[in-house]
Design an enzyme around this catalytic site. Structure first.
Site, PDB file in Angstrom:
ATOM      1  N   ARG A 222       9.295 -13.824  -1.765  1.00 11.10           N
ATOM      2  CA  ARG A 222      10.282 -14.269  -0.789  1.00 11.10           C
ATOM      3  C   ARG A 222      11.628 -14.401  -1.493  1.00 11.10           C
ATOM      4  O   ARG A 222      11.702 -14.765  -2.669  1.00 11.10           O
ATOM      5  CB  ARG A 222       9.891 -15.628  -0.188  1.00 11.10           C
ATOM      6  CG  ARG A 222       8.715 -15.582   0.790  1.00 11.10           C
ATOM      7  CD  ARG A 222       9.056 -14.876   2.103  1.00 11.10           C
ATOM      8  NE  ARG A 222       7.970 -14.933   3.065  1.00 11.10           N
ATOM      9  CZ  ARG A 222       7.069 -13.963   3.262  1.00 11.10           C
ATOM     10  NH1 ARG A 222       7.125 -12.853   2.553  1.00 11.10           N
ATOM     11  NH2 ARG A 222       6.130 -14.105   4.174  1.00 11.10           N
ATOM     12  N   HIS A 270      12.016  -5.476   3.536  1.00 10.83           N
ATOM     13  CA  HIS A 270      10.792  -6.282   3.712  1.00 10.83           C
ATOM     14  C   HIS A 270       9.638  -5.414   4.237  1.00 10.83           C
ATOM     15  O   HIS A 270       9.067  -5.691   5.301  1.00 10.83           O
ATOM     16  CB  HIS A 270      11.060  -7.464   4.660  1.00 10.83           C
ATOM     17  CG  HIS A 270      10.093  -8.601   4.453  1.00 10.83           C
ATOM     18  ND1 HIS A 270      10.464  -9.915   4.478  1.00 10.83           N
ATOM     19  CD2 HIS A 270       8.755  -8.598   4.209  1.00 10.83           C
ATOM     20  CE1 HIS A 270       9.404 -10.679   4.271  1.00 10.83           C
ATOM     21  NE2 HIS A 270       8.354  -9.900   4.098  1.00 10.83           N
TER      22      HIS A 270
HETATM   23  P1  NAP Z   1      -2.235 -16.025  -2.252  1.00 11.85           P
HETATM   24  O1  NAP Z   1      -3.536 -15.304  -2.199  1.00 11.85           O
HETATM   25  O2  NAP Z   1      -2.128 -17.375  -1.633  1.00 11.85           O
HETATM   26  O3  NAP Z   1      -1.812 -16.122  -3.785  1.00 11.85           O
HETATM   27  C1  NAP Z   1      -0.700 -16.837  -4.200  1.00 11.85           C
HETATM   28  C2  NAP Z   1      -0.642 -16.811  -5.712  1.00 11.85           C
HETATM   29  O4  NAP Z   1       0.556 -17.485  -6.116  1.00 11.85           O
HETATM   30  C3  NAP Z   1      -1.817 -17.555  -6.347  1.00 11.85           C
HETATM   31  O5  NAP Z   1      -2.215 -16.911  -7.531  1.00 11.85           O
HETATM   32  C4  NAP Z   1      -1.209 -18.916  -6.650  1.00 11.85           C
HETATM   33  O6  NAP Z   1      -1.809 -19.610  -7.722  1.00 11.85           O
HETATM   34  C5  NAP Z   1       0.192 -18.499  -7.049  1.00 11.85           C
HETATM   35  N1  NAP Z   1       1.102 -19.651  -6.947  1.00 11.85           N
HETATM   36  C6  NAP Z   1       1.406 -20.394  -5.865  1.00 11.85           C
HETATM   37  N2  NAP Z   1       2.241 -21.398  -6.203  1.00 11.85           N
HETATM   38  C7  NAP Z   1       2.445 -21.282  -7.533  1.00 11.85           C
HETATM   39  C8  NAP Z   1       3.183 -22.026  -8.472  1.00 11.85           C
HETATM   40  N3  NAP Z   1       3.891 -23.119  -8.118  1.00 11.85           N
HETATM   41  N4  NAP Z   1       3.161 -21.646  -9.759  1.00 11.85           N
HETATM   42  C9  NAP Z   1       2.442 -20.568 -10.136  1.00 11.85           C
HETATM   43  N5  NAP Z   1       1.709 -19.806  -9.303  1.00 11.85           N
HETATM   44  C10 NAP Z   1       1.721 -20.162  -8.006  1.00 11.85           C
HETATM   45  O7  NAP Z   1      -1.082 -15.130  -1.597  1.00 11.85           O
HETATM   46  P2  NAP Z   1      -1.027 -13.534  -1.426  1.00 11.85           P
HETATM   47  O8  NAP Z   1      -1.814 -13.127  -0.255  1.00 11.85           O
HETATM   48  O9  NAP Z   1      -1.313 -12.920  -2.743  1.00 11.85           O
HETATM   49  O10 NAP Z   1       0.521 -13.358  -1.043  1.00 11.85           O
HETATM   50  C11 NAP Z   1       1.544 -13.867  -1.891  1.00 11.85           C
HETATM   51  C12 NAP Z   1       2.885 -13.800  -1.218  1.00 11.85           C
HETATM   52  O11 NAP Z   1       3.364 -12.460  -1.169  1.00 11.85           O
HETATM   53  C13 NAP Z   1       2.913 -14.251   0.251  1.00 11.85           C
HETATM   54  O12 NAP Z   1       2.904 -15.647   0.369  1.00 11.85           O
HETATM   55  C14 NAP Z   1       4.217 -13.653   0.716  1.00 11.85           C
HETATM   56  O13 NAP Z   1       5.284 -14.519   0.413  1.00 11.85           O
HETATM   57  C15 NAP Z   1       4.348 -12.385  -0.150  1.00 11.85           C
HETATM   58  N6  NAP Z   1       4.123 -11.148   0.622  1.00 11.85           N
HETATM   59  C16 NAP Z   1       5.162 -10.287   0.776  1.00 11.85           C
HETATM   60  C17 NAP Z   1       4.984  -9.108   1.459  1.00 11.85           C
HETATM   61  C18 NAP Z   1       6.106  -8.129   1.593  1.00 11.85           C
HETATM   62  O14 NAP Z   1       5.966  -7.148   2.319  1.00 11.85           O
HETATM   63  N7  NAP Z   1       7.197  -8.306   0.906  1.00 11.85           N
HETATM   64  C19 NAP Z   1       3.738  -8.806   2.021  1.00 11.85           C
HETATM   65  C20 NAP Z   1       2.696  -9.704   1.843  1.00 11.85           C
HETATM   66  C21 NAP Z   1       2.897 -10.886   1.130  1.00 11.85           C
HETATM   67  P3  NAP Z   1      -3.372 -20.033  -7.663  1.00 11.85           P
HETATM   68  O15 NAP Z   1      -4.110 -18.752  -7.983  1.00 11.85           O
HETATM   69  O16 NAP Z   1      -3.520 -21.044  -8.705  1.00 11.85           O
HETATM   70  O17 NAP Z   1      -3.626 -20.530  -6.275  1.00 11.85           O
HETATM   71  C1  GLV Z   2       4.923 -10.441   4.629  1.00 17.51           C
HETATM   72  O1  GLV Z   2       5.930 -10.722   4.080  1.00 17.51           O
HETATM   73  C2  GLV Z   2       3.767 -11.271   4.634  1.00 17.51           C
HETATM   74  O2  GLV Z   2       3.862 -12.412   4.162  1.00 17.51           O
HETATM   75  O3  GLV Z   2       2.709 -10.804   5.111  1.00 17.51           O
END
Ligand code: NAP
Ligand code: GLV
Length: 307
Positions: A222, A270
């Site tokens: 983000r 995005h």
């Molecule tokens: P997720 O499964 O919840 O994983 C989040 C990761 O971030 C976990 O490894 C978590 O640690 C780590 N984390 C959270 N807070 C932290 C902190 N304070 N310090 C260090 N590590 C931290 O989420 P996801 O499904 O992988 O998605 C991640 C993010 O990608 C989404 O929330 C969204 O913002 C972004 N995203 C962007 C797009 C795009 O098109 N640009 C698409 C999809 C997602 P733990 O392993 O310890 O829980």
């Molecule tokens: C996209 O940014 C998502 O969080 O799925």
């Protein structure tokens, strides 16, 4: 009843949900809905106040991975469960997005594009994958697969998360104390973090300054997590080698913003990992069934942790 609110392809989503949940009534914006019957909502970027319409609402299914725009909404009562997508086809897309940024940088494709404009045939020195230290911030459903994919391709990969993680071929670190040292050993930084109180402003001017000279920054988490002005200063001054950004604090990035004109910054709107309707509807249907049956639900958001 499941109420579906999506920004586009409404008919397609409704058909997918009706096929996946034949035993549940599914309605969309165009349908006449008795709000008192709605127990579940599946949505992406719903209008303010939508949830307040439904007095019997039990769970909201976010049709995306990040729930930062839903958390803290006054119409989302604390007792309503919030469930997000986990991967559902986004992790592979994100790995492609990060790999694209890495290859462009490592294999000097931008320099060759400039040389082509000048009609110049000139091989340039380049680094092998094994020499480019990549750090992935966030090792969840998406970041974990990105880190694993890059490690398989021969990059030395480190990953960072909040709690300890183990991924084959990836040097895993966790906790805020580990971050500064890790940045100092990072040639390419890929940010795939949720937007929380802890991650907002995480990569600020000081931390950008810890990266070795010439480093690459990719942010697909983000926009709030990265100091854009400090990044642009680093690129303008030549201390940073390049950047690829998919997310911004203000989206769309305003016309006239200096970021549009920085030649070493690549901007995408995005789209790094898009929600895929078919696997996402399947995943929501499975989560809804688990929720109703009282079984553990994949993707259940912890409201305190905020992801
Ligand atoms: P997720 O499964 O919840 O994983 C989040 C990761 O971030 C976990 O490894 C978590 O640690 C780590 N984390 C959270 N807070 C932290 C902190 N304070 N310090 C260090 N590590 C931290 O989420 P996801 O499904 O992988 O998605 C991640 C993010 O990608 C989404 O929330 C969204 O913002 C972004 N995203 C962007 C797009 C795009 O098109 N640009 C698409 C999809 C997602 P733990 O392993 O310890 O829980
Ligand atoms: C996209 O940014 C998502 O969080 O799925």
């Amino acid at each position: 009843m499941l109420y579906v609110h999506v920004p586009d392809q409404a008919e397609r989503w409704l058909a997918l949900f009706r096929a996946a949940l034949p035993d549940i009534a599914v309605a969309g914006e165009a349908d006449a809905v008795d709000d008192g019957q709605v127990e579940f909502v599946a949505c992406w970027r719903p209008p303010e106040g939508l949830f307040a319409r439904f007095p019997r609402l039990r769970a909201v299914f976010a049709l995306g991975a990040g729930v930062d725009r839903l958390l803290g909404r006054p119409d989302l009562a604390p007792g309503v469960a919030l469930i997000r997508l986990t991967d559902a086809g986004m992790a592979r897309q994100m790995a492609e997005y990060v790999l694209h940024g890495l290859l462009r940088f490592q294999r000097r494709f931008d320099d060759y594009a400039r040389q082509q404009q000048a009609g110049l045939w000139q091989p340039l020195p380049q680094r092998d994958a094994s020499e480019l230290r990549v750090t992935v911030l966030g090792l969840g459903a998406i970041g974990g697969q990105v880190a694993r994919t890059l490690a398989l391709l021969g990059y030395p990969v480190a990953g960072w998360s909040r709690s300890p993680r183990e991924i084959d071929g990836v040097r895993c670190l966790h906790g805020s104390e580990a971050l500064d040292g890790l940045l100092a050993e990072t040639d390419a930084l890929a940010m795939i973090l949720p937007n929380t109180a802890e991650t907002r402003g995480l990569i600020d001017a000081r931390r950008l300054g810890l990266l070795p000279a010439g480093a690459l920054v990719i942010n697909a988490g983000r926009g709030e997590q990265l100091d854009l002005e400090a990044l642009l200063d680093g690129l303008d001054g030549g201390r940073l080698g390049g950047a690829q950004l998919d997310v911004f604090e203000t989206e769309p990035l305003p016309a006239g913003h200096r970021a549009w004109r920085q030649p070493h910054l690549h901007i995408t709107p995005h789209v790094a990992a898009m929600t895929l309707p078919a696997p996402s509807a399947q995943q929501v249907a499975a989560a809804l069934r688990a929720f109703v049956a009282g079984r553990p639900v994949a993707g259940m958001v912890d409201r305190v942790r905020a992801y």
